[in-house]
Design an enzyme around this catalytic site. Structure first.
Site, PDB file in Angstrom:
ATOM      1  N   GLU A 293       1.084  -1.584  -0.250  1.00 66.25           N
ATOM      2  CA  GLU A 293       0.173   0.368   0.084  1.00 66.25           C
ATOM      3  C   GLU A 293       1.099   1.600   0.338  1.00 66.25           C
ATOM      4  O   GLU A 293       1.749   1.443   0.577  1.00 66.25           O
ATOM      5  CB  GLU A 293      -0.646   0.259   1.283  1.00 66.25           C
ATOM      6  CG  GLU A 293      -1.340   0.654   1.126  1.00 66.25           C
ATOM      7  CD  GLU A 293      -1.810   1.358   3.043  1.00 66.25           C
ATOM      8  OE1 GLU A 293      -3.691   1.943   2.703  1.00 66.25           O
ATOM      9  OE2 GLU A 293      -1.946  -0.115   3.848  1.00 66.25           O
ATOM     10  N   LYS A 354      -9.684   2.212  -2.365  1.00 66.13           N
ATOM     11  CA  LYS A 354     -10.532   2.003  -1.663  1.00 66.13           C
ATOM     12  C   LYS A 354     -11.430   2.376  -1.072  1.00 66.13           C
ATOM     13  O   LYS A 354     -11.332   3.449  -1.870  1.00 66.13           O
ATOM     14  CB  LYS A 354      -9.529   2.591  -0.452  1.00 66.13           C
ATOM     15  CG  LYS A 354     -10.070   1.366   0.739  1.00 66.13           C
ATOM     16  CD  LYS A 354      -8.693   1.867   1.915  1.00 66.13           C
ATOM     17  CE  LYS A 354      -8.819   1.037   3.237  1.00 66.13           C
ATOM     18  NZ  LYS A 354      -7.742   1.900   3.941  1.00 66.13           N
ATOM     19  N   CYS A 406      -5.818  -2.745   3.064  1.00 65.66           N
ATOM     20  CA  CYS A 406      -5.500  -2.820   4.384  1.00 65.66           C
ATOM     21  C   CYS A 406      -6.418  -2.844   5.368  1.00 65.66           C
ATOM     22  O   CYS A 406      -6.800  -4.273   4.862  1.00 65.66           O
ATOM     23  CB  CYS A 406      -4.477  -1.453   4.634  1.00 65.66           C
ATOM     24  SG  CYS A 406      -4.178  -1.126   6.123  1.00 65.66           S
TER      25      CYS A 406
END
Length: 528
Positions: A293, A354, A406
């Site tokens: 990430e 995301k 994540c």
């Protein structure tokens, strides 16, 4: 179902302990509940001692036995939940030390107020269970287990949700975890609450409860699941004949230095060097390279010369990486935390933005209220724009995969996108925010559960560790430890057929919870 009366055969020691716990009052009762909650955390990674639950859960039942009113039971539940969450989520405080000059003052509030708020879910569960309590009956264990499970499901979904530290995860290192492929994490949590409380509660004596046959069946749940799980897992992981080779790179860019211009070039060089390293002599050259990430501090979409460097280092393989991205919309600039692909010709390929953002980390809820009360350090912070939601990404020559950035990997009910099933799950993450103890290990445990639940291989690239390839049975095949710099090459395991949980989701668990609540309530009315 026949009642049994085992009081006459009650072993003196266990019976005396149960009575002594039930007699606790005031601060002693609250302290005992808090310590029991701390013991529940000991079942989670990295301690991974599920045996502690067989001691802590009976204590909580006996503490409720000693309460006279639901509000007293609610206090017990809150203290237990606070003890569990304050020890299980202490690592959150590490994020406030990355920029300590600005945010260290918030650390005491973060590590206490969040657990205190989450403890309210347990308070509600214990309040509800006490209202239907059947004194001396094993049914009270079933009711408490169902009430806590329902509260934990609410915690996992309400207010953006935080399904961290579920009871099911204490079985990560055991064959019992395989039950998640059928009943999911909430179903396994329900069984865990009941099965870990029942042995000592049953030994301590139950004046009215299920007959011996039913009791033996319930007490045998964990041994049966252990045996079934061990039989379910084959000796070796399966691979397709043309399984692609993945290279996962872990630069170990510490969060405190990652954005420092004096160190950014060093961390970038680590990524490029590991990507360009010689191929494994057995596996051959990688078919794709994966970076973690926000692997780079620049914007790849705006830096064609850097994309060319990355493509050259990969030697013809696509590079999948996490990076920031921005789009200008008139006077407004929208930022996204993205996963994107750099193709062999240095173009931007498949991208995913995301969707499930971290509250107060990637966006700030309730900004007007925060401004009003004067907390401008939070209220004036910018944030990311959420993506449209779960979807598959295709990167030749790999099977389609579901990207997870994540925090998104902790939500079991949000894993699969609508439509075609992916061939594997890919998580790019930066666990450098989590410190070195607790957070990273628990994050990995949840990734292993996602693999078991869906029957899909799971690959994770973590900035500071723990990077890993996990097979569809949740086994870690290869990994890089916390704080290590390097890379590994590994073939992508083959997926299993869709699991029961992949098809039914949490419906089975919720149905079981509601059935137990109804059955316990009905039993109480019959005994009244």
């Amino acid at each position: 179902m026949r009642d049994s009366t085992p009081d006459a055969a009650t072993p003196p020691l266990v019976g005396r302990i149960a009575a002594a716990v039930a007699r606790l009052r005031g601060w002693q009762r609250m302290l005992a509940a808090f310590v029991a909650g701390m013991a529940l955390t000991g079942g989670q990674a990295p301690v991974s001692a599920p045996g502690l639950w067989f001691l802590a859960m009976p204590v909580l039942v006996w503490l409720v036995d000693g309460t006279a009113r639901p509000r007293q039971a609610a206090a017990v539940g809150w203290a237990a939940g606070f003890g569990m969450f304050v020890t299980g989520l202490f690592w959150i405080g590490h994020a406030f030390l990355v920029d300590a000059e600005q945010f260290a003052w918030m650390l005491p509030f973060a590590v206490t107020l969040l657990p205190a708020g989450l403890g309210l879910f347990w308070a509600a569960a214990f309040w509800f269970a006490r209202r239907g309590w059947i004194e001396g009956s094993l049914w009270r264990v079933a009711l408490l287990a169902a009430a806590i499970s329902l509260a934990e499901f609410a915690r996992s979904t309400l207010l953006t949700g935080l399904p961290w530290g579920l009871a099911a995860f204490i079985w990560t290192e055991t064959p019992v975890a395989q039950a998640a492929s059928v009943i999911g994490p909430h179903g396994l949590s329900l069984l865990t609450y009941a099965a870990t409380a029942l042995p000592l509660v049953a030994i301590a004596g139950a004046r009215r409860g299920p007959g011996p046959v039913v009791t033996v069946l319930v007490l045998g749940i964990i041994p049966a699941l252990w045996a079934w799980g061990a039989a379910r897992v084959p000796d070796a992981t399966s691979y397709a004949p043309d399984a692609p080779v993945l290279r996962v790179v872990q630069p170990n860019a510490t969060q405190r230095l990652k954005w420092n211009p004096d160190y950014a070039a060093l961390f970038y060089r680590r990524l490029l060097d590991a990507t360009a390293a010689p191929a494994d002599p057995v596996l051959g050259p990688p078919d794709a390279v994966i970076w973690p990430e926000t692997a780079v501090t620049f914007l790849p979409a705006e830096r064609p010369e850097e994309r060319a460097r990355i493509a050259a280092a990969a030697g013809g393989a696509p590079v999948i990486l996490g990076a920031l991205n921005r789009q200008q919309r008139g006077e407004r600039t929208d930022w996204t935390n993205s996963l994107m692909t750099i193709t062999p010709d240095a173009a931007i390929g498949g991208r995913y933005d995301k969707a499930h953002l971290v509250p107060f980390g990637e966006y700030v809820p309730l900004q007007p209220i925060l401004r009003h009360v004067g907390i401008r350090q939070l209220a004036d912070r910018g944030g990311f724009l959420p993506g449209p939601g779960a979807r598959n990404v295709e990167v030749a020559p790999l099977p389609p995969f579901r990207p997870l950035i994540c925090y998104e990997a902790i939500f079991p009910h949000e894993i699969l996108p609508e439509g075609a099933r992916p061939g594997w799950l890919l998580q790019v993450t930066n666990d450098g925010w989590f410190g070195n103890f607790g957070g990273p290990q628990q994050h990995l445990a949840q990734a292993r559960f996602r693999a078991i639940e869906q029957g899909l291989p799971f690959v994770r690239a973590a900035n500071t560790g723990i990077s890993a390839v996990i097979d569809p049975h949740g086994r870690v095949l290869v990994s890089l430890a916390l704080g290590d710099e390097g890379a590994f090459d590994h073939r992508l395991p083959a997926p299993l057929a869709p699991t029961v949980y992949a098809v039914t989701g949490d419906a089975t668990a919720l149905a079981a919870v509601l059935f137990l609540i109804f059955a316990a309530r009905l039993r109480r009315r019959r005994d009244a």
